[in-house]
Design an enzyme around this catalytic site. Structure first.
Site, mmCIF file in Angstrom:
data_model
loop_
_atom_site.group_PDB
_atom_site.id
_atom_site.type_symbol
_atom_site.label_atom_id
_atom_site.label_comp_id
_atom_site.label_asym_id
_atom_site.label_seq_id
_atom_site.Cartn_x
_atom_site.Cartn_y
_atom_site.Cartn_z
ATOM 1 N N TYR A 1 88.530 35.614 62.528
ATOM 2 C CA TYR A 1 89.643 36.555 62.686
ATOM 3 C C TYR A 1 90.127 37.310 61.443
ATOM 4 O O TYR A 1 90.847 38.294 61.594
ATOM 5 C CB TYR A 1 90.816 35.836 63.372
ATOM 6 C CG TYR A 1 90.453 35.508 64.806
ATOM 7 C CD1 TYR A 1 90.516 36.474 65.794
ATOM 8 C CD2 TYR A 1 89.974 34.254 65.149
ATOM 9 C CE1 TYR A 1 90.134 36.195 67.090
ATOM 10 C CE2 TYR A 1 89.586 33.966 66.455
ATOM 11 C CZ TYR A 1 89.667 34.935 67.408
ATOM 12 O OH TYR A 1 89.275 34.669 68.691
ATOM 13 N N PHE B 1 97.280 26.917 71.247
ATOM 14 C CA PHE B 1 97.206 27.835 72.392
ATOM 15 C C PHE B 1 95.985 28.710 72.255
ATOM 16 O O PHE B 1 95.342 28.725 71.204
ATOM 17 C CB PHE B 1 98.481 28.663 72.545
ATOM 18 C CG PHE B 1 98.797 29.602 71.403
ATOM 19 C CD1 PHE B 1 98.282 30.902 71.376
ATOM 20 C CD2 PHE B 1 99.611 29.201 70.356
ATOM 21 C CE1 PHE B 1 98.587 31.778 70.327
ATOM 22 C CE2 PHE B 1 99.923 30.064 69.316
ATOM 23 C CZ PHE B 1 99.404 31.347 69.296
#
Ligand SMILES: CC(=O)SCCNC(=O)CCNC(=O)[C@H](O)C(C)(C)COP(=O)(O)OP(=O)(O)OC[C@H]1O[C@@H](n2cnc3c(N)ncnc32)[C@H](O)[C@@H]1OP(=O)(O)O
Length: 433
Positions: free
Chosen positions: A151, A433
């Protein structure tokens, strides 16, 4: 409840880009059991899991009705109804220094099928999600990662860290505070709302945490009520700490792993521990450390500033394993910086470099004694220059500016930046998450 994130059409730039490869980017229809099932199966496959039974998939569908699920479809594949790539996003409140919160864009469930990898599909989807967040007026995107190498290229950077602990309980004697409340064994249903209220208090007090509504999968799985968690839920033990007035102030969820060769050598694994007061913290830790027939306690996803080692007599009985946990991506510099509070008054001109353009610019940042902040575009020579990644790492005060100056991601006066971005409470995200 307003749901602009469900009404917003799919990102046109990435839709057109993928269409040139014969792929269709579209929003999954969560009112359709079939559309959801094929998407859910693709997520399971992407994370190397097995498909869930139909009943569980239906239960899961009920829990994501308010989320934005996206799939990429290849009509030429042998299973054209099954997406070859997925994302799962929703708006969630992020806590910030000063006890404030701001809604951010949570990105999860990013998968690309093994048959379609390394041809730019994830890039198209993630860039689409960033533009979607901007279109929704959300200043920050956030995620937890499977691999820390993916990322940074999209402007994300670690902003909060977490630790796993392994404690040799036979080496330790409790030296922390005595407590006057009680620990109770409780059922998941007994914790469902009471435990959520405790977790909500710690959420507001801790920057970097993400709100999980009490009907959400993220909350329910912490107390053994997650869909498909039946086997692990059977092993889960839940305890709640009530103070001397009978008010619930903390809880823990743990399970035990047996050593078949020696019944006195059980390992107790703390899956979750949430304490809203120092007394609850001490009582819950003492409870798990002094469990009979246990020689090792493991605790997952713990804060980096955990005081536990100062409450036992052997500092080295605790083995610490630390890793990046919450990653942030700043999309709107004024909105992100004004969302938190500050400990010092200052005026500083920041230059932010963002190859994707969202956060690019030079900004005058003015903080005052009351913790307030104003941010406006500024044409002056910058006092500090940083990548958009570095600003994401600084936002919660969890990464020292001097570290980022050492890497070259920030240039400028590190001490001044550290004073400005300092958070009196170490950031911590209490869930995955
Ligand atoms: C928030 C979350 O959901 S985290 C979960 C991420 N998903 C997983 O780990 C599931 C298993 N992995 C996958 O599904 C896929 O391999 C993905 C999603 C990680 C990547 O999908 P792809 O479509 O192959 O990625 P894509 O081709 O768009 O690559 C984009 C860029 O990321 C790079 N990249 C892709 N995968 C990885 C990786 N695993 N590690 C490091 N870099 C990677 C590519 O080299 C490319 O770099 P560049 O554009 O700067 O040259």
């Amino acid at each position: 409840m307003t749901t602009p994130h469900l009404d917003l059409p799919i990102d046109e730039t990435s839709r057109a880009r993928l269409a040139t490869d014969g792929l269709t980017l579209r929003i999954v229809d969560t009112s359709s059991p079939d559309d959801f099932r094929t998407w859910s199966d693709a997520v399971d496959r992407g994370f190397l899991g097995s498909s869930s039974p139909a009943e569980q998939t239906e239960q899961r569908r009920a829990r994501v009705q308010d989320d934005r699920l996206v799939g990429v479809y290849d009509t030429t594949a042998a299973q054209p109804e099954q997406p070859v790539a997925t994302t799962h996003c929703w708006p969630a409140d992020l806590s910030l220094p000063g006890g404030r919160t701001r809604t951010a864009w949570a990105i999860s469930g990013v998968t690309v099928s093994q048959t379609h990898r390394r041809r730019g599909i994830a890039r198209a989807m993630i860039e689409a999600e960033l533009r979607t967040a901007v279109a929704l007026g959300l200043p920050v995107a956030m995620l937890t990662v499977s691999e820390s190498t993916i990322y940074p290229r999209f402007g994300f950077s670690p902003a909060a860290f977490a630790r796993d602990l392994t404690i040799s309980t036979r080496r330790v004697r409790w030296t922390g505070a005595e407590t006057s409340g009680r620990v109770h064994h409780v059922t998941p249903e007994q914790l469902r709302h009471v435990g959520h209220a405790i977790a909500d208090r710690t959420f507001r007090a801790t920057p970097g945490d993400v709100a999980t509504p009490d009907a959400s999968h993220l909350w329910l799985r912490r107390i053994g009520l997650g869909v498909g968690d039946d086997e692990s839920a059977k092993k889960l033990r839940l305890v709640r700490f009530d103070d001397q007035h009978g008010a619930p102030q903390g809880f823990a969820a743990f399970h035990l792993e047996e050593d078949a060769a020696d019944v006195t050598d059980h390992t107790l694994v703390v899956d979750t521990m949430v304490a809203a007061t120092p007394e609850a913290y001490a009582a819950l830790w003492r409870f798990v450390l002094e469990t009979d027939l246990v020689s090792t306690v493991k605790a997952h996803l713990r804060p980096v500033d955990e005081p536990l080692r100062w409450m036992i007599d052997d500092f080295r009985a605790v083995h610490v394993d630390e890793r990046d946990h919450l990653w942030l991506r700043i999309l709107d510099v004024p909105a992100a910086l004004t969302a938190r509070s500050y400990s010092v008054a200052d005026h500083i001109v920041l230059r932010v470099d963002d190859p994707l353009g969202h956060a690019d610019g030079t900004f005058g940042v003015t903080t005052d004694e009351s913790g307030g902040c104003t941010v406006a575009p500024n044409g002056d020579v910058p006092d500090a220059t940083m990548t958009v990644n570095a600003l994401g790492s600084l936002l919660l005060g969890g990464v020292p500016a001097r570290t980022l100056v050492a890497t070259g991601a920030v240039t400028g006066d590190a001490e001044r930046l550290d004073r400005l971005f300092h958070s009196p409470v170490e950031p911590f995200l209490s869930t995955w998450f």
